[in-house]
Structures are given as C-alpha cells and as structure tokens.
Design a protein around this motif. Structure first.
Motif, PDB file in Angstrom:
ATOM      1  N   VAL A 316       1.411  -1.174  -0.010  1.00  0.00           N
ATOM      2  CA  VAL A 316       0.091   0.196   0.115  1.00  0.00           C
ATOM      3  C   VAL A 316       1.260   0.750   0.049  1.00  0.00           C
ATOM      4  O   VAL A 316       2.107   1.008   0.186  1.00  0.00           O
ATOM      5  CB  VAL A 316      -1.018  -0.309   0.938  1.00  0.00           C
ATOM      6  CG1 VAL A 316      -1.988  -1.985   1.309  1.00  0.00           C
ATOM      7  CG2 VAL A 316       0.240  -0.419   2.762  1.00  0.00           C
ATOM      8  N   LEU A 327      -4.263   2.123  -1.609  1.00  0.00           N
ATOM      9  CA  LEU A 327      -3.705   1.767  -2.656  1.00  0.00           C
ATOM     10  C   LEU A 327      -3.054   1.697  -2.730  1.00  0.00           C
ATOM     11  O   LEU A 327      -2.001   0.134  -3.693  1.00  0.00           O
ATOM     12  CB  LEU A 327      -5.467   0.651  -2.998  1.00  0.00           C
ATOM     13  CG  LEU A 327      -5.863   0.747  -2.150  1.00  0.00           C
ATOM     14  CD1 LEU A 327      -7.123  -0.099  -2.593  1.00  0.00           C
ATOM     15  CD2 LEU A 327      -5.551  -0.394  -1.145  1.00  0.00           C
ATOM     16  N   ALA A 345       0.697  -3.970   3.778  1.00  0.00           N
ATOM     17  CA  ALA A 345      -0.475  -3.435   4.349  1.00  0.00           C
ATOM     18  C   ALA A 345      -0.592  -3.655   6.021  1.00  0.00           C
ATOM     19  O   ALA A 345      -1.265  -2.741   6.628  1.00  0.00           O
ATOM     20  CB  ALA A 345      -1.699  -4.283   3.482  1.00  0.00           C
TER      21      ALA A 345
END
Length: 392
Positions: A316, A327, A345
């Motif tokens: 991310v 994202l 993430a």
C-alpha cells in the motif's frame, strides 16, 4: 491486544530498523553466538542502507545484552540514531528478522507477545484483599484493601450466651462492609473497555460475596479460582496455573465474540452477507481495500489478523499521518499525501490502529477468520465512501 506500548513509534518519521532476534545464552558458547547474531543483524542493515547513527545505536543495544538473565528474545525499533523501543520477548523468534523500511515492521509482535489479557487478581479473606496485576511482564503487587474490624472490643474469642447473637450480627455486618469496600476498589481499578480479566481468589464465601457486589459489566468478566491465599508463605504455583488457564479461556472467548460480530456484519454494498443479501454497507470490513477505507474514516473498532495472512504483505502507499493509507501511488497523491511511500499493508494498518486506540486480535489457526487474513469489526455502519481528488 492493547497497543499503547507502541505509541512511542508514532512520533518519528523513519525510516526504521526493526529487529527481532533470539537473545538466549543457554549454551556454553552463548556469548560467542550472541556476537555472531549481532554481526548478522548489522550486516543486513548495512546492506539495506541503514544510516551509520542508527547502526551504532542498534549495535550498542545488542552489545549490552546481559550475560545472565537475558530474555528468550528481543525486539528493537530504531531510527535517526536512537533505539525508540526495546521490548523483551518471552518467546524467541523462530528466526532472526531484520528490516529497514519506511514504517516500523511491528506485525511480528502480534504473534510473539500473545493476546493474553491484563489480569487484576484479588486475594480475598474476611480482613480485606491483596491486589495484584498480572501481565506480559509478570505479576506485581499493586495495593491492599483493608476491611472493617470485626472482632468485638475486649473479646479474644466468641462471646457466649446472650451476647452471641448480637456479636455474630456485628461480625456479619462488618464483613458486608468489607465486601462492599473491596468491590468498589476493584470497580475503580478495572478499565471499562472489557479488556481486563478480573480473577477472585481466596476464601470461597468471601470471594462470592465480593463478586455479587460488583457492577454487572465487571461481574461478567470476573472468574473465581479455587487456589490462592493471603496467608504468609502461601504457595502461588496452583494459583498461577489457574490464572493462566482463565486468561487463555478469556482470550479465546474474546476472539470468538469478535469473529461472530465480523461474520454477522461482513459485506460491502451489493455483496451477499452470510445468511441474507443486503444492499447496504456492513458493520465489518474484509480484505485490504475495505479495511483501508475503514481506517481512513477512523471506523475500526477491532482489527482481525490471521496467521500466515496472504494479504499482510500486500503493498500500500502511506503518507506521514497514521491514517494516510492508499491502495496506490496515484490514489495517495489524490488524497493529498505528500511524498507517499510504499509499505506493507499489515504494518500500515497496525500503525493506524495504534493511533486510533483500536483493538487488535490474532485469530487462532483453528478459527475461521477473514479471507486473506485481514478484516475489521467497525465502530459504526459506514455511509458511501468519499472519493479522492484527482492529482494534478
């Protein structure tokens, strides 16, 4: 898991050296092995591009590991020439793990420190209670509650005949006041977030009287154990086993309740829930896109993290703020994050949970958790998500 101990990491921009290393010196060549471990850590950080000041700080801390009494493992987080957080580990890491990244790599701590709750233990008798706190660092005495004097003035034993009934009632009244006092003190000491287990030990009749006087929210979290005494020299071995068993049951039940809420509330607009089709947003989020969106809106009450989560290492993009997660690079710029960087993430989501005082629970391997290993129970049902502004 309470993540307050990680808050010192929020005040530094990074990049970060994150080190998980075994520190045990159980063999005769323990000191030599420890030096080799330290060299391997520093060599890896050099290869990753760590700055000299941070290398020196990590080297100094590893060199200061005691020759005796060292914990099984240690986690270090260092940046800009400073070891910001140094955590002893009660379980040795299965292998050394060393990273040099924009965010501290905190995810391994979730599995190495465990989910055992903080535990308030009360050793109760008719004279009062001794209070202890049991946590990841062991047990510690935190105070006493003194009860009412129940032996009548001038009497060394129970009076007889016509005074016996009156004396017995004075004793019972004094004990009821003591039980009220103990219950009031326990209610004051135990947080209302449901994350602290209360264990009542000591005399059976007295501990039950205290439990009956607790507020309902605390009574539901309290357990009684058979062993434990205020007597000088009393053995605590059996009490220790009972407390650890109670903590394990409490943790498992806490995860089960969170998973029940997750499975009941799972779903995005237009997606099927487990039992019905619902066109509205759910009260849970599953997968990286949904959880990232929930984090940005400060909606996450509980983050669920599975073993071997396939989504954990998904890249991310993050900004300087704890909730700055996107994202992709273009989306990050659209949200206005200056100089966004790529990150894992799981580390980005955990950083946000630390800042938001969200709960984090590790899902046991024998329980069905979120697909991909990352999910969340939300604080409220979300509305339509906002859209980032297009980057110029």
């Amino acid at each position: 898991m309470d993540l307050d101990f990680l808050k010192p990491l929020l005040g530094h921009p990074g990049p970060w050296a994150s080190v998980f290393i075994e520190t045990s010196r159980a063999t005769e060549e323990g000191a030599k092995i420890q030096k080799l471990r330290g060299r391997a850590v520093l060599g890896h950080l050099v290869d990753e591009g760590a700055d000299p000041a941070t290398l020196r700080a990590v080297a100094a801390r590893l060199a200061a590991e005691p020759a005796s009494g060292a914990p099984p493992g240690r986690a270090l987080f260092a940046t800009a020439g400073e070891v910001v957080l140094d955590l002893p580990l009660h379980v040795a890491p299965p292998a050394a793990e060393v990273t040099w990244t924009g965010l501290p790599h905190i995810t391994p701590l979730m599995f190495l420190r465990g989910d055992e709750p903080r535990c308030q233990v009360a050793l109760i008798d008719r004279m009062g209670a001794d209070l202890e706190v049991w946590g990841t660092e062991g047990r510690a005495a935190v105070g006493q509650v003194a009860g009412e004097e129940w032996q009548g003035r001038g009497h060394r034993s129970m009076p007889q005949d016509r005074y016996a009934w009156h004396y017995s009632n004075k004793i019972e009244g004094a004990w009821e006041e003591t039980a009220d006092t103990i219950a009031t003190e326990l209610a004051r000491r135990c947080p209302q977030d449901g994350g602290t287990l209360l264990v009542l030990a000591g005399d059976a009749r007295e501990r039950r009287a205290v439990r009956d006087r607790l507020p309902q929210r605390l009574r539901s979290l309290a357990v009684e154990v058979e062993h434990g005494s205020r007597a000088v020299g009393a053995s605590s071995e059996q009490l220790g086993r009972e407390v650890e068993e109670a903590r394990a049951r409490f943790t498992r039940e806490r995860v089960r309740r969170a998973l029940d809420a997750f499975h009941a509330g799972r779903g995005r607009p237009g997606d099927p829930r487990e039992s019905v089709f619902d066109t509205g947003p759910g009260s849970a989020a599953e997968g990286v896109p949904a959880v990232v969106e929930a984090v940005r809106e400060h909606q996450v009450a509980t983050l669920l993290l599975g073993h071997g989560a396939s989504d954990a290492g998904r890249p991310v993009w993050v900004g300087s703020g704890a909730y700055d997660i996107a994202l992709g690079r273009t989306e990050a710029r659209g949200w206005g994050y200056g100089g966004p960087e790529e990150a894992r993430a799981d580390d980005a989501l955990l950083r946000a949970c630390v800042a938001a005082d969200s709960e984090v629970l590790v899902v046991p391997e024998d329980m069905r958790g979120p697909a991909g290993g990352l999910g969340a129970v939300l604080r409220w049902t979300p509305g339509p998500p906002p859209s980032p502004t297009a980057a110029p």
